[in-house]
Scaffold this active site. Structure first.
Site, PDB file in Angstrom:
ATOM      1  N   ARG A  18       0.984   1.191 -11.495  1.00 36.74           N
ATOM      2  CA  ARG A  18      -0.384   0.660 -11.484  1.00 36.74           C
ATOM      3  C   ARG A  18      -0.849   0.353 -10.051  1.00 36.74           C
ATOM      4  NH1 ARG A  18      -3.137  -4.212 -12.698  1.00 36.74           N
ATOM      5  NH2 ARG A  18      -1.168  -5.360 -12.701  1.00 36.74           N
ATOM      6  N   LYS A  19      -0.085   0.802  -9.063  1.00 34.92           N
ATOM      7  CA  LYS A  19      -0.468   0.602  -7.661  1.00 34.92           C
ATOM      8  C   LYS A  19      -1.453   1.696  -7.261  1.00 34.92           C
ATOM      9  CE  LYS A  19       3.934  -1.594  -6.498  1.00 34.92           C
ATOM     10  NZ  LYS A  19       5.187  -1.504  -5.712  1.00 34.92           N
ATOM     11  N   THR A  20      -2.680   1.519  -7.718  1.00 28.57           N
ATOM     12  CA  THR A  20      -3.727   2.518  -7.499  1.00 28.57           C
ATOM     13  C   THR A  20      -4.815   1.973  -6.591  1.00 28.57           C
ATOM     14  OG1 THR A  20      -4.824   1.769  -9.524  1.00 28.57           O
ATOM     15  CG2 THR A  20      -3.327   3.643  -9.726  1.00 28.57           C
TER      16      THR A  20
END
Length: 311
Positions: free
Chosen positions: A162-164
């Protein structure tokens, strides 16, 4: 265009809203350059791939290979459709979404041809290229990593995180899928991820954290627990977690922990994550590991070199 991928995107009204936000950011006031060209003139333009190097050469089976997995065509087309108001025509695509372009020994490769009013093509050019270069960078990185994993016999999944980039998640997650990765959870409601801070904020009890979460999310939402030790993982599995993430383990201890967990809880999903770079992946491949996740595919990838030239 390969419709298999485009069909998973949101309905046109939602996609159109997102693209309008990008257009407003890029052309929010004056466009001095477009003002000087003849607005009555029609033109044809060619989209080229000009990539000169492999993104992950150490993973390539064939020496000096420069594979490019193209993705982002739906966004590219919609940008030109929106700015062009239906006046820009895509004459042909030589490659479909998810196709691999081999750039070894090539100066450039023709990807597509378009036709329309010259000023509208120029106005859409950079924004369309920005989407295509970044999305293709993600899918190419993923494609090379998946190909490498299969070559080494790994049967589990490779996944993103989820490191977007805020505001760009749709494109980044889509690029993962086209490249053969699992997108992992799209947002915090897609799956519960109980990280160390969640556990610490719940009196340090994994069991209590899982119990409270299950009472809220119900049976339909999976719960994953980030574990700092095999003891944590066993507690999480016993408490009813669906997935245990072994975070920041060294390769040997990671594989040993995965095997121990699977012996006791054969149906639980074991995920490895935390600083696993592409050149380290083989050290983590193991039959007891279901998923290996990494943020590298979004946070560490290079872009692919595309250009649009008027004929």
């Amino acid at each position: 265009m390969n419709k298999q991928f485009s069909y998973i995107l949101p309905p046109k009204p939602i996609l159109k809203k997102k693209i309008q936000e990008w257009i407003e950011e890029d052309v929010s006031s004056f466009d001095y350059g477009v003002s000087i060209v003849d607005h009555s003139k029609m033109a044809e333009a060619t989209l080229y791939c000009k990539q000169k190097y492999a993104l992950l050469p150490q993973l390539n089976k064939e020496k000096d290979s420069i594979p490019v997995c193209i993705s982002g065509i739906p966004f590219f087309e919609e940008i030109f459709n929106e700015i062009g108001e239906g006046k820009i025509e895509f004459l042909k695509w030589n490659y479909e979404e998810g196709d691999v372009i081999e750039m070894k020994g090539k100066e450039k490769e023709e990807v597509a041809k378009i036709k329309g009013p010259i000023h509208l093509i120029l106005q859409a050019e950079r924004l369309g290229l920005n989407l295509l270069t970044r999305c293709s960078g993600i899918s190419t990185t993923c494609h090379q990593m998946v190909s490498y994993a299969k070559e080494k016999g790994y049967k589990g999944e490779l996944a993103g995180t989820r490191k977007t980039t805020p505001g760009f998640r749709l494109v980044e997650k889509y690029g993962l899928i086209v490249g053969g990765f699992s997108p992992h959870r799209y947002d915090v409601s897609s799956m519960v991820m109980l990280k160390d801070n969640h556990i610490d904020g719940c009196n340090g009890s994994i069991t209590e954290a899982v119990k409270r979460t299950r009472s809220l999310c119900g049976f339909a939402t999976q719960i994953e627990v980030e574990c700092r030790s095999i003891t944590d993982a066993m507690e999480a599995a016993k408490a009813g977690a669906n997935i245990v993430m072994l975070d920041n383990f060294q390769p040997d201890s990671f594989k040993k922990a995965a095997e121990e967990i699977k012996k006791t809880y054969p149906n639980i999903i074991v995920e490895g994550s935390g600083g696993i770079r592409p050149d380290m992946y083989e050290q983590y491949f193991n039959d007891h590991v279901d998923v290996l996740s990494t943020s590298y595919t979004i946070q560490g990838h290079d872009c692919i070199d595309f250009s649009l030239k008027l004929n």
